[in-house]
Write a protein that holds these residues in place. Structure first.
Motif, PDB file in Angstrom:
ATOM      1  N   ARG A 109      -4.898   2.967   6.636  1.00 57.65           N
ATOM      2  CA  ARG A 109      -4.271   4.267   6.417  1.00 57.65           C
ATOM      3  C   ARG A 109      -3.361   4.320   5.194  1.00 57.65           C
ATOM      4  O   ARG A 109      -2.745   5.361   4.933  1.00 57.65           O
ATOM      5  N   ASP A 110      -3.250   3.223   4.459  1.00 58.65           N
ATOM      6  CA  ASP A 110      -2.422   3.277   3.254  1.00 58.65           C
ATOM      7  C   ASP A 110      -3.130   4.075   2.176  1.00 58.65           C
ATOM      8  O   ASP A 110      -4.354   4.178   2.136  1.00 58.65           O
ATOM      9  N   THR A 111      -2.339   4.635   1.283  1.00 57.02           N
ATOM     10  CA  THR A 111      -2.877   5.527   0.254  1.00 57.02           C
ATOM     11  C   THR A 111      -3.901   4.822  -0.628  1.00 57.02           C
ATOM     12  O   THR A 111      -4.946   5.393  -0.961  1.00 57.02           O
ATOM     13  N   ARG A 167      -1.750  12.880   4.711  1.00 54.70           N
ATOM     14  CA  ARG A 167      -2.879  12.055   4.277  1.00 54.70           C
ATOM     15  C   ARG A 167      -4.131  12.913   4.105  1.00 54.70           C
ATOM     16  O   ARG A 167      -4.893  12.743   3.143  1.00 54.70           O
ATOM     17  N   PRO A 220       6.156   6.449   4.831  1.00 53.39           N
ATOM     18  CA  PRO A 220       4.698   6.625   4.912  1.00 53.39           C
ATOM     19  C   PRO A 220       4.331   8.086   5.107  1.00 53.39           C
ATOM     20  O   PRO A 220       5.116   8.874   5.655  1.00 53.39           O
ATOM     21  N   GLY A 271       0.789  -1.222   0.000  1.00 51.25           N
ATOM     22  CA  GLY A 271       0.000   0.000   0.000  1.00 51.25           C
ATOM     23  C   GLY A 271       0.822   1.273   0.000  1.00 51.25           C
ATOM     24  O   GLY A 271       0.269   2.367  -0.010  1.00 51.25           O
ATOM     25  N   SER A 272       2.150   1.139  -0.019  1.00 52.78           N
ATOM     26  CA  SER A 272       3.007   2.329   0.024  1.00 52.78           C
ATOM     27  C   SER A 272       3.146   2.999  -1.338  1.00 52.78           C
ATOM     28  O   SER A 272       3.661   4.120  -1.427  1.00 52.78           O
TER      29      SER A 272
END
Length: 227
Positions: free
Chosen positions: A187-189, A158, A152, A47-48
């Protein structure tokens, strides 16, 4: 199987580009990938944005993109014919390099490409020295690349990402909504942007603004506040 005979499922995402990647504190990695003066190795958690960036390189340069973890079962023969690809992007090395056959094929491929001065972009969930490879020499080759770890995003970044992407869709995202999203979602993009896409479709369908009660009703039915 020759490298050019890839499964039809290996396709680049339509939105995979540098311009729509929120770099945050990763500008050095983005610059290295844009300029691509040699081999580049990108590490980061799921997810990064590793896959997005490798596909952006492949799309920008017209190179080949191989998601190795997905191709593991096919066998390392999938790498045949890739020695002379102008640009080669190898995603998810951590999914295959514990396999000796794959590790040996990758080592030979990287040596051949380096002798031809052709750039290879690689990714894994950890930097080279922390990867479990069947061949220590492969870790050495990977470490010889320009190595970057994706950092992150902070909560502030975010929120900024959500506001900017919402605005690009013609949506207004109030602070209490973006804060709720960060509290309730992964919380990943990728997860945040997927939620924004869901909200955009729901907003268009219901002709509703993204108020907090409406957002809650879409993403967490049963928890929505009244109003």
């Amino acid at each position: 199987m020759q490298g050019q005979q890839l499964p039809l499922s290996v396709q680049l995402r339509d939105n995979a580009g540098f311009d729509n990647f929120f770099s945050g504190a990763n500008t050095d990695a983005i610059t290295a990938l844009r300029e691509l003066h040699g081999d580049v190795f990108i590490s980061g958690a799921p997810g990064s944005g590793r896959t997005h960036l490798l596909q952006a390189v492949a799309r920008t340069r017209g190179g080949a993109y191989l998601p190795l973890a997905d191709l593991h079962a096919i066998g390392a023969e999938i790498l045949e014919g890739q020695e002379q690809a102008a640009t080669l992007c190898l995603d998810d090395l951590d999914g295959v390099i514990a396999d000796r056959g794959w590790a040996l094929a990758l080592l030979r491929l990287l040596d051949a490409r380096r002798s031809l001065h052709l750039p290879t972009v690689m990714s894994a969930d950890a930097p080279p020295e922390r990867l479990h490879s069947a061949l220590p020499d492969l870790r050495t080759r990977l470490s010889a690349s320009a190595v970057f770890g994706l950092r992150p995003l902070s909560d502030e970044l975010r929120e900024q990402l959500l506001r900017e992407r919402a605005q690009a869709r013609g949506l207004e995202l109030a602070p209490e909504v973006s804060r709720w999203l960060l509290r309730q979602l992964a919380r990943d993009t990728g997860s945040l942007l997927a939620a924004l896409e869901t909200l955009d479709c729901a907003s268009l369908s219901a002709k509703r603004r993204l108020t907090l009660p409406f957002v809650q009703s879409v993403l967490a039915p049963g928890t929505a506040q009244t109003g």
